[in-house]
Write an enzyme that holds these catalytic residues in place. Structure first.
Site, PDB file in Angstrom:
ATOM      1  N   LYS A  29       0.824  -1.202   0.000  1.00  0.00           N
ATOM      2  CA  LYS A  29       0.000   0.000   0.000  1.00  0.00           C
ATOM      3  C   LYS A  29       0.864   1.261   0.000  1.00  0.00           C
ATOM      4  O   LYS A  29       0.513   2.276  -0.616  1.00  0.00           O
ATOM      5  CB  LYS A  29      -0.930   0.018   1.216  1.00  0.00           C
ATOM      6  CG  LYS A  29      -2.010  -1.051   1.198  1.00  0.00           C
ATOM      7  CD  LYS A  29      -3.059  -0.771   0.135  1.00  0.00           C
ATOM      8  CE  LYS A  29      -4.208  -1.751   0.221  1.00  0.00           C
ATOM      9  NZ  LYS A  29      -5.227  -1.523  -0.829  1.00  0.00           N
ATOM     10  N   LYS A  56      -5.881 -11.515  -8.216  1.00  0.00           N
ATOM     11  CA  LYS A  56      -7.037 -11.741  -7.357  1.00  0.00           C
ATOM     12  C   LYS A  56      -8.205 -10.908  -7.866  1.00  0.00           C
ATOM     13  O   LYS A  56      -8.031  -9.771  -8.312  1.00  0.00           O
ATOM     14  CB  LYS A  56      -6.699 -11.336  -5.917  1.00  0.00           C
ATOM     15  CG  LYS A  56      -7.851 -11.495  -4.931  1.00  0.00           C
ATOM     16  CD  LYS A  56      -7.443 -11.022  -3.550  1.00  0.00           C
ATOM     17  CE  LYS A  56      -8.614 -11.106  -2.582  1.00  0.00           C
ATOM     18  NZ  LYS A  56      -8.264 -10.604  -1.238  1.00  0.00           N
ATOM     19  N   LYS A 100     -12.388  -5.226  -7.603  1.00  0.00           N
ATOM     20  CA  LYS A 100     -13.098  -4.157  -8.289  1.00  0.00           C
ATOM     21  C   LYS A 100     -12.111  -3.154  -8.876  1.00  0.00           C
ATOM     22  O   LYS A 100     -12.310  -2.646  -9.983  1.00  0.00           O
ATOM     23  CB  LYS A 100     -14.054  -3.462  -7.316  1.00  0.00           C
ATOM     24  CG  LYS A 100     -14.901  -2.374  -7.966  1.00  0.00           C
ATOM     25  CD  LYS A 100     -15.868  -1.764  -6.975  1.00  0.00           C
ATOM     26  CE  LYS A 100     -16.699  -0.670  -7.636  1.00  0.00           C
ATOM     27  NZ  LYS A 100     -17.631  -0.033  -6.681  1.00  0.00           N
TER      28      LYS A 100
END
Length: 324
Positions: free
Chosen positions: A112, A192, A195
């Site tokens: 991240k 994976k 969205k």
């Protein structure tokens, strides 16, 4: 006495079949075996400060999906994380017992931080502590997770051990409960289902939308012609059919290897199987969406039930830490 199950869903919008196979079906199945607490973890969504103008809509859509999937408010507590403010206090208290070095080694933090180099905030670093607080605030013992969340859960277990060592036995170490689909690969066949990557199928999609998405899916990368023998175990469409069309999977594998069917045939059959499987869920969702007052009341009732548990836990924690 039943064990307590706990899990949270990050509100990024409508849930997709990866969420459903990787977690949602487990949530529903667990209701009869465990005393379950489920929440929409909206505070976690703030760690990246993206699309907060859509946060309320995303929370509502995810809540609808969980109810439509079969979460029963009479069997499980379901609510929105921030509606129980005790989570903020426990997050702060647990952070006092969590070494910074533990948080900096978490793989997802490093990922991240690379994705959002301009916003490596304290909340992002402390994400695993907030996750641990979510679980232990409700005395969660069993946590349904995907494989990618195992490092976070192991860190939660370490935080629990450290707290218990310092302040006395307070929490049980939460155990993971993996699903039969611990990680669902997206329609691109490599990442994976997500969205953000656009490789997903929403649970609430129409049958036509679902078929269109499935027909765009990547299949066996080694199969160039319909006459080429297939390799089902290397094909993501085959993996999805193992769930949505299990009764014919043995014959399907043989037909694929013998090139008796092509990839387009397989994708059409998968789309039909997904639409058939999700038809009842989609019908329930339409009915729930037509009654927003009921949905909001479920949110309110769930938060009230969750707060009763949270208040007891927080009183115990503050007592152990010498704060009361």
């Amino acid at each position: 006495m039943k064990k307590r199950g706990f899990s949270g869903v990050r509100p990024t919008g409508r849930l997709h079949i990866g969420n459903y196979l990787g977690a949602g079906k487990n949530y529903v199945a667990m209701q009869d075996e465990y005393d379950c607490v489920y929440c929409i973890v909206d505070l976690h969504a703030l760690t990246t400060l993206a699309d907060t103008d859509k946060l309320q809509s995303n929370i509502y859509e995810a809540f609808l999906d969980l109810l439509a999937a079969g979460i029963d408010p009479q069997k499980a507590v379901i609510f929105v994380q921030s509606h129980v403010p005790e989570i903020n206090e426990l997050f702060t208290l647990l952070s006092m017992a969590t070494p910074l070095s533990w948080l900096l080694r978490v793989p997802t933090f490093k990922e991240k931080a690379r994705m959002h180099p301009q916003n490596v905030n304290y909340g992002l670093v402390g994400y695993p502590v907030l996750m641990a607080a979510d679980i232990v605030l409700y005395k969660g013992e069993v946590v349904p997770v995907g494989e990618d969340q195992l490092p976070h859960l192991e860190l939660a277990r370490e935080i629990v051990r450290r707290f218990n060592e310092h302040f006395g036995e307070t929490f049980r170490e939460p155990q993971a409960k993996l699903t039969n689909f611990p990680m669902v690969v997206g329609l691109d066949g490599k990442d994976k289902m997500s969205k953000s990557l656009g490789n997903h199928i929403e649970l609430a999609a129409t049958a036509e939308e679902t078929t269109k998405r499935v027909m765009s899916a990547v299949t066996d990368p080694t199969r160039k012609l319909r006459s080429d023998p297939g390799h089902p175990k290397a094909c993501n469409v085959f993996k999805l059919r193992e769930h949505f069309d299990p009764e014919c999977i043995t014959q399907l594998e043989e037909d694929c290897r013998m090139a008796r069917i092509g990839c387009v045939d397989c994708k059409r059959a998968l789309a039909e199987a997904i639409n058939c499987d999700l038809a009842p869920l989609r019908a329930r969702r339409i009915s729930l969406a037509a009654n927003p007052e009921y949905v909001r009341q479920v949110m309110l009732d769930g938060a009230m039930k969750a707060q009763v548990i949270a208040r007891q836990t927080l009183d115990e924690v503050k007592s152990k830490m010498g704060l009361i």
